[in-house]
Enzyme design. Structure first.
Site, mmCIF file in Angstrom:
data_model
loop_
_atom_site.group_PDB
_atom_site.id
_atom_site.type_symbol
_atom_site.label_atom_id
_atom_site.label_comp_id
_atom_site.label_asym_id
_atom_site.label_seq_id
_atom_site.Cartn_x
_atom_site.Cartn_y
_atom_site.Cartn_z
ATOM 1 N N HIS A 100 -5.834 4.320 2.983
ATOM 2 C CA HIS A 100 -7.162 4.020 2.441
ATOM 3 C C HIS A 100 -7.663 2.669 2.916
ATOM 4 C CE1 HIS A 100 -4.552 1.738 -0.184
ATOM 5 N NE2 HIS A 100 -5.598 1.080 -0.631
ATOM 6 N N ARG A 151 -3.769 -9.377 -5.962
ATOM 7 C CA ARG A 151 -4.679 -9.161 -4.829
ATOM 8 C C ARG A 151 -6.041 -9.760 -5.126
ATOM 9 N NH1 ARG A 151 -6.517 -3.252 -3.341
ATOM 10 N NH2 ARG A 151 -8.577 -3.927 -4.012
HETATM 11 C C1 SIN Z 1 -3.394 -1.997 -2.103
HETATM 12 O O1 SIN Z 1 -3.955 -3.080 -2.258
HETATM 13 O O2 SIN Z 1 -3.990 -0.995 -1.767
HETATM 14 C C2 SIN Z 1 -1.893 -1.941 -2.271
HETATM 15 C C3 SIN Z 1 -1.202 -2.545 -1.119
HETATM 16 C C4 SIN Z 1 0.260 -2.746 -1.386
HETATM 17 O O3 SIN Z 1 0.676 -2.694 -2.542
HETATM 18 O O4 SIN Z 1 0.994 -2.971 -0.429
#
Ligand code: SIN
Length: 276
Positions: free
Chosen positions: A102, A267
């Site tokens: 995604h 994040r």
């Molecule tokens: C995400 O931000 O889509 C998850 C990425 C990850 O956990 O490595």
């Protein structure tokens, strides 16, 4: 300052490790420009040993744009920090974030430019993130296929993904509406001018204005094409690693192969513009 930064490509097509920077400090103009250039060239950058605070991570994100607020943050929020998405997978998790190819929140009308993930707890093995270059995937198509896809748009809908997650987490609210927006199947990167495939398995539901079976066949083809290993790099996390990826030209897939171990991180996501 800039000369102290080393940019080491991970593959010729995607990914580079940045050496010689401390992200807890404000970036100098030289550092910011060098990181920005490397980001546009490699689509995803990796940094090691960055024991940074939430504020420092947000400041790093703000060097590249305004911060985005996630439409499903009620499930993954961090109190007092609406711009943070808290990724927390452990023994009670029934589905992790980003467990399919995604581009983050591509269902938004203006999907994010980029995302910056720092992990502060990693499993003893596994939990890698895979990245795939949508420039390389586009470049590998035949001229005829590029022409066909160049005329098409697709519907990206956050509902199916976010509702499934909310149900699994026991916080499903039927009144909550998630973004759904059409985007071109092939987008032109606003900064590099390069073309990239812009569909993904988590959010893209159907191609607009063509019969359902044609839409299914095209998406099935694209979903297997974008996942070819020759367009990819794979990042092995350590505690305090940071990855900064460009959602406009790279897809990613979080590998959940470490159950029941724990993997946690924050994040920060940077606002983007309307794909065209
Ligand atoms: C995400 O931000 O889509 C998850 C990425 C990850 O956990 O490595």
């Amino acid at each position: 300052m800039e000369d102290r930064l080393e940019i080491l490509p991970v593959t010729p097509l995607i990914g580079a490790e940045v050496i010689g920077i401390d992200l807890s400090e404000p970036l100098t103009n030289h550092q910011k420009n060098a990181i920005h250039r490397a980001f546009l060239k490699h689509s995803v950058l990796f940094f090691r040993n960055q024991d940074i605070s939430v504020e420092q991570q947000k400041n790093f994100g703000r060097s590249f744009g305004e911060l985005h607020i996630h439409p499903a943050r009620d499930r993954n929020g961090l109190e007092g920090h609406p711009e943070i998405l808290y990724l927390n997978a452990g023994p009670d998790t029934s589905r992790v974030n980003g467990d399919e190819w995604h581009s983050d929140v591509s269902c938004d009308e203006q999907p994010p430019l980029g995302s910056i993930l720092r992990l502060f707890e990693v499993p003893s093995n596994g939990g890698d993130t895979l990245f795939s270059s949508m420039y390389a995937a586009y470049d590998a198509l035949s001229k005829a296929m590029k022409e066909l896809l160049g005329k098409l748009s697709a519907m990206h809908d956050g509902g199916p993904n976010y509702i499934d997650r909310a149900k699994r987490a026991g916080i499903y609210d039927p009144t909550k509406v998630f973004p759904a927006n059409p985007h071109p199947v092939i987008r032109t990167h606003p900064e590099t001018g390069r073309k990239a495939i812009f569909v993904n398995k988590i959010f893209t539901q159907y191609i607009i204005d063509i019969p359902k079976d044609e839409s299914r066949a095209i998406l099935d083809f694209l979903f297997q094409h974008i996942a070819k290993p020759n367009f990819q790099c794979r990042f092995k996390w350590e505690k305090d690693s940071v990855a900064f990826w460009d959602n406009r030209c790279a897809l990613h897939h979080a590998m959940w192969d470490y159950y029941p171990e724990t993997r946690r991180g924050f994040r920060v996501t940077i606002k983007g513009d309307k794909p065209c």
